[in-house]
Design an enzyme around this catalytic site. Structure first.
Site, PDB file in Angstrom:
ATOM      1  N   TRP A  10       0.823  -1.225   0.000  1.00 18.67           N
ATOM      2  CA  TRP A  10       0.000   0.000   0.000  1.00 18.67           C
ATOM      3  C   TRP A  10       0.854   1.271   0.000  1.00 18.67           C
ATOM      4  O   TRP A  10       0.317   2.362  -0.116  1.00 18.67           O
ATOM      5  CB  TRP A  10      -0.925   0.003   1.215  1.00 18.67           C
ATOM      6  N   LYS A  11       2.137   1.123   0.185  1.00 17.97           N
ATOM      7  CA  LYS A  11       3.045   2.288   0.248  1.00 17.97           C
ATOM      8  C   LYS A  11       2.530   3.295   1.291  1.00 17.97           C
ATOM      9  O   LYS A  11       1.972   2.889   2.298  1.00 17.97           O
ATOM     10  CB  LYS A  11       3.198   2.912  -1.132  1.00 17.97           C
ATOM     11  N   HIS A 100      12.763  -2.387  -1.155  1.00 21.38           N
ATOM     12  CA  HIS A 100      11.915  -1.878  -2.231  1.00 21.38           C
ATOM     13  C   HIS A 100      12.673  -0.768  -2.968  1.00 21.38           C
ATOM     14  O   HIS A 100      13.445  -0.031  -2.357  1.00 21.38           O
ATOM     15  CB  HIS A 100      10.603  -1.350  -1.645  1.00 21.38           C
ATOM     16  N   SER A 218       3.556  -2.492 -12.058  1.00 19.40           N
ATOM     17  CA  SER A 218       2.345  -2.246 -12.849  1.00 19.40           C
ATOM     18  C   SER A 218       1.558  -3.521 -13.149  1.00 19.40           C
ATOM     19  O   SER A 218       1.041  -3.711 -14.259  1.00 19.40           O
ATOM     20  CB  SER A 218       2.674  -1.480 -14.130  1.00 19.40           C
ATOM     21  N   GLY A 240      -0.153  -0.011  -6.955  1.00 20.47           N
ATOM     22  CA  GLY A 240      -1.381   0.749  -7.253  1.00 20.47           C
ATOM     23  C   GLY A 240      -2.646  -0.097  -7.284  1.00 20.47           C
ATOM     24  O   GLY A 240      -3.669   0.275  -6.686  1.00 20.47           O
TER      25      GLY A 240
HETATM   26  C1  PEP Z   1       5.331  -1.794  -5.850  1.00 23.11           C
HETATM   27  O1  PEP Z   1       5.182  -0.795  -5.186  1.00 23.11           O
HETATM   28  O2  PEP Z   1       5.961  -2.729  -5.355  1.00 23.11           O
HETATM   29  C2  PEP Z   1       4.743  -1.844  -7.184  1.00 23.11           C
HETATM   30  C3  PEP Z   1       5.019  -2.873  -7.948  1.00 23.11           C
HETATM   31  O3  PEP Z   1       3.922  -0.817  -7.578  1.00 23.11           O
HETATM   32  P1  PEP Z   1       2.940  -0.783  -8.860  1.00 23.11           P
HETATM   33  O4  PEP Z   1       2.190  -2.073  -8.893  1.00 23.11           O
HETATM   34  O5  PEP Z   1       2.057   0.396  -8.630  1.00 23.11           O
HETATM   35  O6  PEP Z   1       3.807  -0.622 -10.068  1.00 23.11           O
END
Ligand code: PEP
Length: 259
Positions: A10-11, A100, A218, A240
Site C-alpha cells: 500500500w506504500k 523496495h 504495474s 497501485g
Molecule cells: C510496488 O510498489 O511494489 C509496485 C510494484 O507498484 P505498482 O504495482 O504500482 O507498479
C-alpha cells in the site's frame, strides 16, 4: 509445487480508518472463496506502519496475511524513525518487504543495509520479501542481470541455508513500478530464471526451488495471468492495483477464478 503469493504494497497510502474499510471490502470479495484460494496461494496486505494495528483487527479470522513495508535490523535502541521486527510481530505481521526500489532510490538504502535488515527480520522468525530490480538506464546498457544478482547476493549474504524458507524474492524493474509499463512475461521470466540459479548456488537446488519469486511493476488484472503462467513467476507484488478491492481481488484470483 510452489505456493503462490499475491502481496499488496500500500506504500504511504491509507490511514487506519481507510485500511479498515479496504480490508472489509477485500474480505467481502475474497472470504467466500478463501478455502478454494488457499489451496495454492497466500494473500498478503502491507499497510503503512500506523495502520497495522487497525489492519490486524480488521483481518481477525481471515486467511489474509499481514505484512510491513520495512523493519530495522535491531530489536530496540536509538534508531529514530525505525520499527523493530518484534514490534511488528506483536500485531501479527508475518512478512516484511525489504529493499523496495523506493527505499533504495529515494531513501538511499544500500545493499549492505538491506542485507542487515533481511538478516534481522529473519532472526526474529519473520519472512523477508527482498526486492531487487534494475533502472531503465541499467537495462538499456545491458546490466540487468548484473544489478539484480548483486542485489540478491548482498541482500541474502547473512541468511543461513536453514532459513531459506523465510525468503521470498520480488523482481521489480524500477522502470515498471507505478509507470503503467510492465515487463513482458518473457523479460520477467529471464530475470527470474537467473535469480533462481543464483539462489541454487546460495541455498542448494531443492531449497532454492521452493522459494517464491514474485514479479512486481504495474501488475493489473489484465496482465497478471500471462506473468504467472511462466515457470519461475510465483505471484505478484502489487502497488497501485492493491489499493482497490476489486482489482486486487481479481489479481489474487488469477489462474483460479472459480471453484
Ligand atoms: C510496488 O510498489 O511494489 C509496485 C510494484 O507498484 P505498482 O504495482 O504500482 O507498479
Amino acid at each position: 509445487m510452489r505456493r503462490k503469493l499475491f502481496a499488496g504494497n500500500w506504500k504511504m497510502n491509507l490511514g487506519p480508518n481507510e485500511a479498515r474499510a479496504l480490508i472489509a471490502e477485500l474480505r467481502r470479495e475474497l472470504d467466500p472463496q478463501a478455502a478454494h484460494l488457499s489451496r495454492d496461494r497466500d494473500i498478503l496486505v502491507a499497510p503503512p506502519f500506523i495502520s497495522i494495528p487497525a489492519a490486524a483487527q480488521a483481518l481477525a479470522g481471515s486467511s489474509i496475511l499481514l505484512g510491513a513495508q520495512n523493519a530495522h535490523f535491531e530489536d530496540q535502541g536509538a534508531f529514530t524513525g525505525e520499527i523493530a521486527p518484534t514490534m511488528l510481530k506483536a500485531f501479527g505481521v508475518s512478512h516484511v518487504i525489504l529493499g523496495h526500489s523506493e527505499r533504495r532510490h529515494i531513501f538511499g538504502e544500500s545493499d549492505e543495509l538491506i542485507g542487515k535488515r533481511v538478516a534481522g527480520v529473519i532472526a526474529k522468525r519473520l519472512n523477508a520479501i527482498l526486492c531487487v530490480g534494475e533502472t531503465l538506464n541499467e537495462r538499456d546498457r545491458g546490466a540487468t542481470l548484473e544489478v539484480v544478482l548483486r542485489q540478491l547476493q548482498n541482500g541474502l549474504s547473512a541468511v543461513k541455508p536453514e532459513d531459506s524458507k523465510r525468503v521470498i524474492v520480488a523482481y521489480e524493474p524500477v522502470w515498471a513500478i507505478g509507470t503503467g509499463r510492465t515487463a513482458t512475461p518473457e523479460q520477467a521470466q529471464e530475470v527470474h530464471a537467473a535469480l533462481r540459479e543464483s539462489l541454487r548456488d546460495h541455498f542448494g537446488r531443492q531449497p532454492a526451488d521452493e522459494i517464491p519469486l514474485l514479479y512486481g511493476g504495474s501488475v493489473t488484472p489484465e496482465n497478471v495471468e500471462a506473468l504467472i503462467a511462466k515457470p519461475d513467476i510465483d505471484g505478484a507484488l502489487v502497488g497501485g492495483a492493491s489499493l482497490k478491492a476489486a482489482s486486487f481481488a481479481a489479481i489474487v484470483r488469477a489462474g483460479r477464478p472459480t471453484e
